[in-house]
Design an enzyme around this catalytic site. Structure first.
Site, mmCIF file in Angstrom:
data_model
loop_
_atom_site.group_PDB
_atom_site.id
_atom_site.type_symbol
_atom_site.label_atom_id
_atom_site.label_comp_id
_atom_site.label_asym_id
_atom_site.label_seq_id
_atom_site.Cartn_x
_atom_site.Cartn_y
_atom_site.Cartn_z
ATOM 1 N N GLY A 55 41.287 38.176 41.006
ATOM 2 C CA GLY A 55 42.058 37.737 39.865
ATOM 3 C C GLY A 55 41.243 37.735 38.586
ATOM 4 N N SER A 56 41.932 37.807 37.457
ATOM 5 C CA SER A 56 41.279 37.707 36.151
ATOM 6 C C SER A 56 40.902 36.255 35.869
ATOM 7 C CB SER A 56 42.220 38.238 35.071
ATOM 8 O OG SER A 56 42.518 39.596 35.278
ATOM 9 N N GLY A 57 40.169 36.055 34.797
ATOM 10 C CA GLY A 57 39.758 34.710 34.410
ATOM 11 C C GLY A 57 38.333 34.376 34.774
ATOM 12 N N HIS A 58 37.597 35.373 35.330
ATOM 13 C CA HIS A 58 36.242 35.107 35.813
ATOM 14 C C HIS A 58 35.188 36.016 35.195
ATOM 15 C CE1 HIS A 58 38.060 32.543 38.802
ATOM 16 N NE2 HIS A 58 38.722 33.553 39.348
ATOM 17 N N ASP A 111 43.330 38.138 48.726
ATOM 18 C CA ASP A 111 42.481 39.329 48.695
ATOM 19 C C ASP A 111 42.285 39.883 50.099
ATOM 20 O OD1 ASP A 111 42.246 38.976 45.962
ATOM 21 O OD2 ASP A 111 40.356 37.905 46.095
ATOM 22 N N HIS A 220 38.288 28.183 40.930
ATOM 23 C CA HIS A 220 39.702 28.081 40.570
ATOM 24 C C HIS A 220 40.128 26.632 40.393
ATOM 25 C CE1 HIS A 220 39.394 31.843 43.038
ATOM 26 N NE2 HIS A 220 39.945 32.314 41.940
#
Length: 335
Positions: A55-58, A111, A220
């Site tokens: 996921g994005s955000g990392h 994932d 997260h």
């Protein structure tokens, strides 16, 4: 919420376009939706391909490590959400250079499920794959159930080791074994000081008091194992290193790679203060740090805090860490 964006639903799309505009000489998207990111340069025929997804955000994880000496491709999901199996399949196919593809990614349910489907699908066409899951977060599950642990910043070391092994034109089994060796000798722990805010949610992902810190918090916002009053840098590092050393069993004469990783809103000055304490703790026990990594390597939006990763080294792992690499967010020119 104070953030720079246009429409919250376009957050990832706009970010991907920014990546393309900024690093178009190094990277390219293989699909119109801009969810399959590849190296712009062509890998040699017969090299093992290495892909990841998440996921994005990392940022810089995951897409920031696509480039020479590290990853060949990355599948990009929405914020804190797994990308689809279809896009993972596209990435694997694009990174098959005739020697198979290593899927190297964090141990998260979505994932795992989607990579399993993607690998099964490409297998029907004769593309060989191996999956190696990163499980370095020791506070996410006890040692007795280490297979349940999450993958966090330590995956960057795994990307580096696997990428160097692949550049030596080793076969798929050997590249996977190099990544697994790095992960067996690696442990990570995170500490959060404040929450992050997802653009489409607009409020903090969790609450923590101004005078408190949470030890073991996931990237997260997964709960940690202890909430306590904020410790000094030295006390924090001592707590983390003692926990890590319960499993790595480091002693005099050992060499280690240390990563002090900011989670998104921690100044470099504070990361260096933390590293100072880590260096002193290790040296006082005759343990030598090698090629320290200090900065933002795997973040959680604007979360304040840090994670510590320690990898016990031998000559093989040191050679892989020294090997050249060049991505938009990671450059190593050591020889």
């Amino acid at each position: 919420m104070k953030k720079f964006f246009n429409n919250p639903s376009d957050y990832v799309k706009d970010m991907c376009e920014g990546i393309e505009y900024a690093f178009g000489g190094q990277l390219r998207f293989a699909d119109r939706e801009k969810r399959v990111l590849l190296r712009a340069s062509h890998a040699p025929k017969g090299k093992v391909g290495i892909v990841t997804a998440g996921g994005s955000g990392h940022l810089p994880v995951f897409l920031g490590y696509v480039g020479a000496g590290m990853l060949d491709g990355c599948t990009i999901g929405n914020i804190f959400a797994s990308p689809s199996a279809q896009k993972m399949e596209e990435t694997i196919r694009a990174c098959d250079f005739g020697a198979g593809v290593l899927c190297l990614y964090g141990n998260y349910g979505g994932d795992r499920m989607n990579f399993e489907m993607a690998c099964e699908s490409v297998g029907f066409d004769g593309i060989e794959t191996r999956q190696v899951l990163v499980r370095d977060d020791i506070f996410s599950s006890p040692q007795e159930t280490a297979e349940k642990r999450r993958g966090v910043a330590g995956m960057v070391f795994a990307f580096k080791v696997a990428g160097a092994a692949a550049d030596q034109m080793l076969p798929l089994a050997s590249v996977a074994a190099a990544a697994e060796k790095a992960l067996r000798n690696m442990r990570s722990i995170g500490v959060a000081l404040s929450p992050c805010i997802l653009p489409e949610v607009g409020k903090p992902s969790f609450i923590i008091a101004d005078d408190e810190m949470e030890i073991g918090m996931g990237i997260h916002g997964e709960p940690g194992i202890q909430t306590c009053k904020i410790l000094s840098a030295e006390e924090t590092i001592q707590t983390l290193l003692e926990k890590i050393n319960e499993e790595l069993c480091l002693g005099e004469g050992d060499e280690v790679a240390v990563m002090l990783n900011g989670l998104g809103a921690t100044p470099m000055e504070e990361l260096l203060i933390l590293y100072r304490s880590a260096f002193k703790w290790l040296m006082s026990r005759g343990i030598k740090p090698f090629m320290p990594h200090i900065g933002e390597f795997a973040t959680s939006m604007e979360m304040a805090g840090a994670s510590l990763t320690v990898m016990k080294l031998d000559e093989e792992l040191k050679t892989y860490l020294r090997a050249p690499a060049c991505t938009p967010f990671y450059t190593n020119v050591n020889k």
